[in-house]
Design an enzyme around this catalytic site. Structure first.
Site, PDB file in Angstrom:
ATOM      1  N   THR A 186     -14.270  -3.428-103.537  1.00  0.00           N
ATOM      2  CA  THR A 186     -14.944  -3.334-104.839  1.00  0.00           C
ATOM      3  C   THR A 186     -13.881  -3.200-105.916  1.00  0.00           C
ATOM      4  OG1 THR A 186     -16.980  -2.381-104.009  1.00  0.00           O
ATOM      5  CG2 THR A 186     -16.354  -1.734-106.226  1.00  0.00           C
ATOM      6  N   ARG A 214     -30.535  -4.326-101.245  1.00  0.00           N
ATOM      7  CA  ARG A 214     -29.895  -3.021-101.436  1.00  0.00           C
ATOM      8  C   ARG A 214     -29.090  -3.012-102.752  1.00  0.00           C
ATOM      9  NH1 ARG A 214     -24.217  -1.217-101.891  1.00  0.00           N
ATOM     10  NH2 ARG A 214     -24.071   0.871-101.001  1.00  0.00           N
ATOM     11  N   LYS A 238     -18.565   4.797-100.696  1.00  0.00           N
ATOM     12  CA  LYS A 238     -19.924   4.626-100.167  1.00  0.00           C
ATOM     13  C   LYS A 238     -20.954   4.860-101.258  1.00  0.00           C
ATOM     14  CE  LYS A 238     -18.551   5.689 -95.533  1.00  0.00           C
ATOM     15  NZ  LYS A 238     -18.287   6.803 -94.639  1.00  0.00           N
TER      16      LYS A 238
HETATM   17  N1  ASP Z   1     -19.438   1.379-103.853  1.00  0.00           N
HETATM   18  C1  ASP Z   1     -19.705   0.071-103.330  1.00  0.00           C
HETATM   19  C2  ASP Z   1     -21.121   0.012-102.842  1.00  0.00           C
HETATM   20  O1  ASP Z   1     -21.550   0.922-102.165  1.00  0.00           O
HETATM   21  C3  ASP Z   1     -18.773  -0.327-102.240  1.00  0.00           C
HETATM   22  C4  ASP Z   1     -17.315  -0.049-102.473  1.00  0.00           C
HETATM   23  O2  ASP Z   1     -16.939   0.598-103.449  1.00  0.00           O
HETATM   24  O3  ASP Z   1     -16.498  -0.505-101.658  1.00  0.00           O
HETATM   25  O4  ASP Z   1     -21.781  -0.963-103.090  1.00  0.00           O
END
Ligand code: ASP
Length: 326
Positions: A186, A214, A238
């Protein structure tokens, strides 16, 4: 007071054994984007334009989980999401994009051209067409690496979770998705200029093997992305834990209500109030401070400030560190 910028390319269980083939393109991408952002700030580009510019560049880089290179849903499709916000609390967010080349720019258009904050799925795609932003067939976004990553995640033993049990802050939250290799990529950028104007931007494909539909923390104001007149924050990790913890807003709230510094506020949120192994964030304050804490194994990250400090890192020790640590 001076300008400052920080950017991330995702936090997670990044193994110390990460292969050079995976590590080097990410490091190069981060370094390149830091350079672009710094040059833009030096040229008096507004922080809002700077964070959009940097995140677009990261979205276009297939080594990060945003734009081209987004991880795949359980159906093997992409559903991209992004969010942008400035110190006036103007904000825009998008989710469920399947054809938009630069989700962050569509988020900015939502902010500037609609009376709303958040558009998703068909409505967001229709808005993209109405605005004439670049779109491509969804196959453009799907890389062979991510097809493999999805297959591995599906093969991986699923961890059964009892969602009715409260999470303890020292307990690592498990998600039913994937191996450590998937917790990557991300992207986000925060910037402040020497007048204290602030902006934050975050963009992602979400989690590999996520359910169709989601929505994670990235596009949720106050979870993955937040800015006000005190600070700008972009979180990664997460999503479900970040949403529960209102991570980005908590940093700002601690500064606002408790009067603590940016570093103290961010450290508290990452170390004390979010389950370990779940979150990393980058943040800058109106006074030009920068901080990049994480409680995961690593976080692809970089920052620079007007007084000459710069840092690029993945694991707790930086890869490159130029100038005084502050
Ligand atoms: N926070 C992002 C999500 O849960 C994933 C990530 O930051 O790698 O969609």
């Amino acid at each position: 007071m001076g300008w400052a910028i920080a950017l991330h390319g995702g936090a997670g269980g990044i193994p110390l054994s990460l292969s050079p083939e995976r590590r080097l393109p990410c490091e190069a991408g981060i370094r390149h984007c830091l350079h672009i952002g710094v040059e833009a700030l030096k040229a008096n580009t507004s922080p809002l334009d700077v964070v959009e510019l940097v995140v677009r560049e990261l979205e276009n880089n297939p080594h990060f989980n945003a734009g081209k290179g987004s991880v795949l849903t359980t159906d093997g499709t992409v559903e991209m999401e992004a969010c942008i916000m400035d110190d006036k609390k103007r904000c825009g967010a998008v989710s469920g994009l399947t054809t938009v080349v630069n989700p962050i720019s569509l988020a900015r258009l939502v902010m500037e051209k609609t009376p709303h904050i958040y558009l998703a799925f068909d409505g967001a795609e229709a808005f993209a067409r109405e605005q004439g932003v670049e779109t491509l067939d969804s196959s453009h976004f799907i890389t062979p690496d991510n097809v493999e990553r999805l297959n591995k995640a599906k093969e991986a033993k699923r961890v059964q979770i009892d969602y009715t049990q409260p999470l303890h802050k020292d307990k690592k939250e498990e998600t039913p998705d994937a191996d450590g290799n998937s917790k990557l990529g991300t992207v986000g950028c925060v910037a402040v200029d020497s007048f204290g104007n602030l902006a934050s931007a975050t963009s992602t494909g979400g989690f590999v093997n996520k359910m169709v539909g989601r929505i994670g923390d990235t596009p949720i104001i106050g979870a993955g992305t937040y800015a006000n007149n005190l600070c700008a924050v972009s979180a990664t990790g997460k999503g479900e834990a970040i949403i529960r913890g209102t991570v980005a807003r908590d940093v700002a709230a601690l500064m606002e209500f408790k009067g603590v510094s940016l570093k103290e506020a961010a450290a508290y949120v990452v170390e004390e109030s979010t389950p370990k192994g779940n979150v990393g964030l980058i943040a800058v304050s109106a006074a030009g401070e920068v901080t990049m804490p994480f409680n995961t194994t690593g976080m692809f990250r970089a920052c620079a400030t007007e007084d000459g400090y710069s840092e690029i890192g993945i694991w707790p020790n930086s890869v490159e560190n130029g100038g005084d640590n502050h």
